[in-house]
Design an enzyme around this catalytic site. Sequence first.
Site, PDB file in Angstrom:
ATOM      1  N   TYR A 196       0.839  -1.202   0.000  1.00 52.47           N
ATOM      2  CA  TYR A 196       0.000   0.000   0.000  1.00 52.47           C
ATOM      3  C   TYR A 196       0.878   1.258   0.000  1.00 52.47           C
ATOM      4  O   TYR A 196       0.656   2.193  -0.764  1.00 52.47           O
ATOM      5  CB  TYR A 196      -0.930  -0.019   1.214  1.00 52.47           C
ATOM      6  CG  TYR A 196      -1.710   1.247   1.408  1.00 52.47           C
ATOM      7  CD1 TYR A 196      -2.752   1.582   0.549  1.00 52.47           C
ATOM      8  CD2 TYR A 196      -1.401   2.126   2.447  1.00 52.47           C
ATOM      9  CE1 TYR A 196      -3.470   2.757   0.716  1.00 52.47           C
ATOM     10  CE2 TYR A 196      -2.110   3.302   2.624  1.00 52.47           C
ATOM     11  CZ  TYR A 196      -3.142   3.609   1.753  1.00 52.47           C
ATOM     12  OH  TYR A 196      -3.840   4.776   1.930  1.00 52.47           O
ATOM     13  N   GLU A 208     -11.237   5.672   4.575  1.00 49.81           N
ATOM     14  CA  GLU A 208     -10.693   6.501   5.659  1.00 49.81           C
ATOM     15  C   GLU A 208     -11.730   6.672   6.772  1.00 49.81           C
ATOM     16  O   GLU A 208     -11.391   6.664   7.951  1.00 49.81           O
ATOM     17  CB  GLU A 208     -10.224   7.853   5.134  1.00 49.81           C
ATOM     18  CG  GLU A 208      -9.015   7.789   4.214  1.00 49.81           C
ATOM     19  CD  GLU A 208      -7.749   7.240   4.847  1.00 49.81           C
ATOM     20  OE1 GLU A 208      -7.655   7.161   6.089  1.00 49.81           O
ATOM     21  OE2 GLU A 208      -6.825   6.893   4.095  1.00 49.81           O
ATOM     22  N   TRP A 217      -5.143   1.184  10.385  1.00 47.78           N
ATOM     23  CA  TRP A 217      -5.282   1.169   8.938  1.00 47.78           C
ATOM     24  C   TRP A 217      -5.079  -0.247   8.400  1.00 47.78           C
ATOM     25  O   TRP A 217      -5.684  -0.651   7.411  1.00 47.78           O
ATOM     26  CB  TRP A 217      -4.313   2.160   8.291  1.00 47.78           C
ATOM     27  CG  TRP A 217      -4.482   2.232   6.815  1.00 47.78           C
ATOM     28  CD1 TRP A 217      -3.579   1.883   5.863  1.00 47.78           C
ATOM     29  CD2 TRP A 217      -5.652   2.662   6.090  1.00 47.78           C
ATOM     30  NE1 TRP A 217      -4.108   2.070   4.605  1.00 47.78           N
ATOM     31  CE2 TRP A 217      -5.378   2.545   4.722  1.00 47.78           C
ATOM     32  CE3 TRP A 217      -6.898   3.136   6.487  1.00 47.78           C
ATOM     33  CZ2 TRP A 217      -6.295   2.879   3.729  1.00 47.78           C
ATOM     34  CZ3 TRP A 217      -7.824   3.469   5.497  1.00 47.78           C
ATOM     35  CH2 TRP A 217      -7.515   3.341   4.145  1.00 47.78           C
TER      36      TRP A 217
END
Length: 194
Positions: free
Chosen positions: A24, A46, A54
């Site tokens: 990522y 988000e 995350w």
Amino acid sequence: MDSGSKAEGERCGWCGTEPLYIRYHDEEWGVPERAEQPLFERLILEGMQAGLSWLTVLKKRDHMREAFLGFDIEALAAADSHLMEEWLGDPGLIRNRAKLASVVTNAQATLALPNSLSEQVWSFVDGVPTQNRWRRLKQVPSQTDASVAMSKSLKKLGFRFVGPVICYAFMQSAGLVNDHLVDCPAYAKCAALA
């Protein structure tokens, strides 16, 4: 070396050693994105991350793409209560009713925009990615004046889970700002794409 600094040429320290995180970081985070659907997906992800790591979101992302109809904005805007109940019973999703409801609400708000989502969010950096020059992770802010302004604007337009911190994380993710540390190999790549 203090915990906030890193050796020259290393990746940003936040991505650690988890392969999913590294991919990522290397391939997506900070790369300028202007297409509508990918921007919408990142905004939703988000919002899903609020209060979680995350990495949790990344691990669930493929399943979210499937459950959320490929992040098809029009299809999600038309979603009904039956689909919401399916989502709430799906262990592969982040089963928070308010977050799940925001997927539909934000799709509806996106369709109601007078311009595109891309034009809306990129206006907060005048259409050009901000090139920050951080040397240590502790220098990177959690929000900025631009993310506060974006948050206020999106909330006024009916979006949910778009606080200033979420908006700044979105700006970082979608490449509206380049917050890779300057010694990170991805910094120059993202700067060149700007």
